[in-house]
Design a protein around this motif. Sequence first.
Motif, PDB file in Angstrom:
ATOM      1  N   UNK A   4       0.839  -1.192   0.000  1.00 51.41           N
ATOM      2  CA  UNK A   4       0.000   0.000   0.000  1.00 51.41           C
ATOM      3  C   UNK A   4       0.876   1.244   0.000  1.00 51.41           C
ATOM      4  N   UNK A   5       0.279   2.357  -0.355  1.00 53.06           N
ATOM      5  CA  UNK A   5       0.953   3.644  -0.288  1.00 53.06           C
ATOM      6  C   UNK A   5       1.474   3.863   1.134  1.00 53.06           C
ATOM      7  N   UNK A   6       2.722   4.288   1.247  1.00 51.32           N
ATOM      8  CA  UNK A   6       3.337   4.513   2.549  1.00 51.32           C
ATOM      9  C   UNK A   6       4.152   3.348   3.060  1.00 51.32           C
ATOM     10  N   UNK A   7       4.134   2.221   2.337  1.00 52.42           N
ATOM     11  CA  UNK A   7       4.912   1.065   2.774  1.00 52.42           C
ATOM     12  C   UNK A   7       6.400   1.302   2.559  1.00 52.42           C
ATOM     13  N   UNK A   8       7.192   0.903   3.544  1.00 53.17           N
ATOM     14  CA  UNK A   8       8.649   0.853   3.424  1.00 53.17           C
ATOM     15  C   UNK A   8       8.997  -0.578   3.071  1.00 53.17           C
ATOM     16  N   UNK A   9       9.766  -0.748   1.991  1.00 53.73           N
ATOM     17  CA  UNK A   9      10.121  -2.077   1.498  1.00 53.73           C
ATOM     18  C   UNK A   9      11.626  -2.276   1.581  1.00 53.73           C
ATOM     19  N   UNK A  10      12.033  -3.513   1.796  1.00 54.80           N
ATOM     20  CA  UNK A  10      13.448  -3.846   1.833  1.00 54.80           C
ATOM     21  C   UNK A  10      13.748  -4.829   0.716  1.00 54.80           C
ATOM     22  N   UNK A  11      14.934  -4.677   0.114  1.00 53.88           N
ATOM     23  CA  UNK A  11      15.379  -5.619  -0.905  1.00 53.88           C
ATOM     24  C   UNK A  11      16.817  -6.001  -0.596  1.00 53.88           C
ATOM     25  N   UNK A  12      17.237  -7.149  -1.102  1.00 60.42           N
ATOM     26  CA  UNK A  12      18.574  -7.651  -0.787  1.00 60.42           C
ATOM     27  C   UNK A  12      19.458  -7.669  -2.022  1.00 60.42           C
ATOM     28  N   UNK A  13      20.694  -7.238  -1.821  1.00 62.78           N
ATOM     29  CA  UNK A  13      21.748  -7.317  -2.818  1.00 62.78           C
ATOM     30  C   UNK A  13      22.898  -8.104  -2.201  1.00 62.78           C
ATOM     31  N   UNK A  65      16.039   4.882  -1.387  1.00 57.51           N
ATOM     32  CA  UNK A  65      17.040   5.487  -0.514  1.00 57.51           C
ATOM     33  C   UNK A  65      18.436   5.048  -0.943  1.00 57.51           C
ATOM     34  N   UNK A  66      19.423   5.852  -0.639  1.00 57.09           N
ATOM     35  CA  UNK A  66      20.804   5.633  -1.029  1.00 57.09           C
ATOM     36  C   UNK A  66      21.498   4.542  -0.207  1.00 57.09           C
ATOM     37  N   UNK A  67      21.252   4.517   1.075  1.00 58.12           N
ATOM     38  CA  UNK A  67      22.009   3.674   1.990  1.00 58.12           C
ATOM     39  C   UNK A  67      21.782   2.178   1.753  1.00 58.12           C
ATOM     40  N   UNK A  68      22.832   1.419   2.016  1.00 59.03           N
ATOM     41  CA  UNK A  68      22.742  -0.033   2.082  1.00 59.03           C
ATOM     42  C   UNK A  68      23.069  -0.432   3.515  1.00 59.03           C
ATOM     43  N   UNK A 106      13.198   0.793  -0.313  1.00 61.33           N
ATOM     44  CA  UNK A 106      12.308   1.469  -1.252  1.00 61.33           C
ATOM     45  C   UNK A 106      11.106   1.949  -0.469  1.00 61.33           C
ATOM     46  N   UNK A 107      10.392   2.900  -1.027  1.00 62.88           N
ATOM     47  CA  UNK A 107       9.184   3.404  -0.388  1.00 62.88           C
ATOM     48  C   UNK A 107       8.090   3.510  -1.436  1.00 62.88           C
TER      49      UNK A 107
END
Length: 118
Positions: free
Chosen positions: A6-15, A41-44, A22-23
């Motif tokens: 949904x709108x407003x969700x903060x998402x995480x992805x793995x590298x 976002x820039x940070x890892x 992501x937002x």
Amino acid sequence: MEQQFASGDDLIFQLESGFGLLRVISIEESEAGTIWHLMAYEELFPDVESAERALADPASLQIRKDHMALTARAFERTPAARLGNRPVTNGERAAYQKWVESGGEVADRSALLMLGLR
């Protein structure tokens, strides 16, 4: 897609080099299908817990890309999990509004490819 976002969700992805954030700024339906509007976002981070701690103070995070418009297919190719949800701010919505006003394009590439990440 199994997870519902949904709108407003903060998402995480793995590298290989860590975890990124992501937002979800907006999700809209169009004649061509669902369009996902994301911010990155820039940070890892070395682990999920570090990313969650950073989200406790989102103003401290640097924005890598303030707006990406993706097709549903492209979003489905972006492996991400939901960390939480918080209201979308007017500042976060500004790049999305600019995209709307300019009749912006929608990408059919995953968010990671759009960010130059693999």
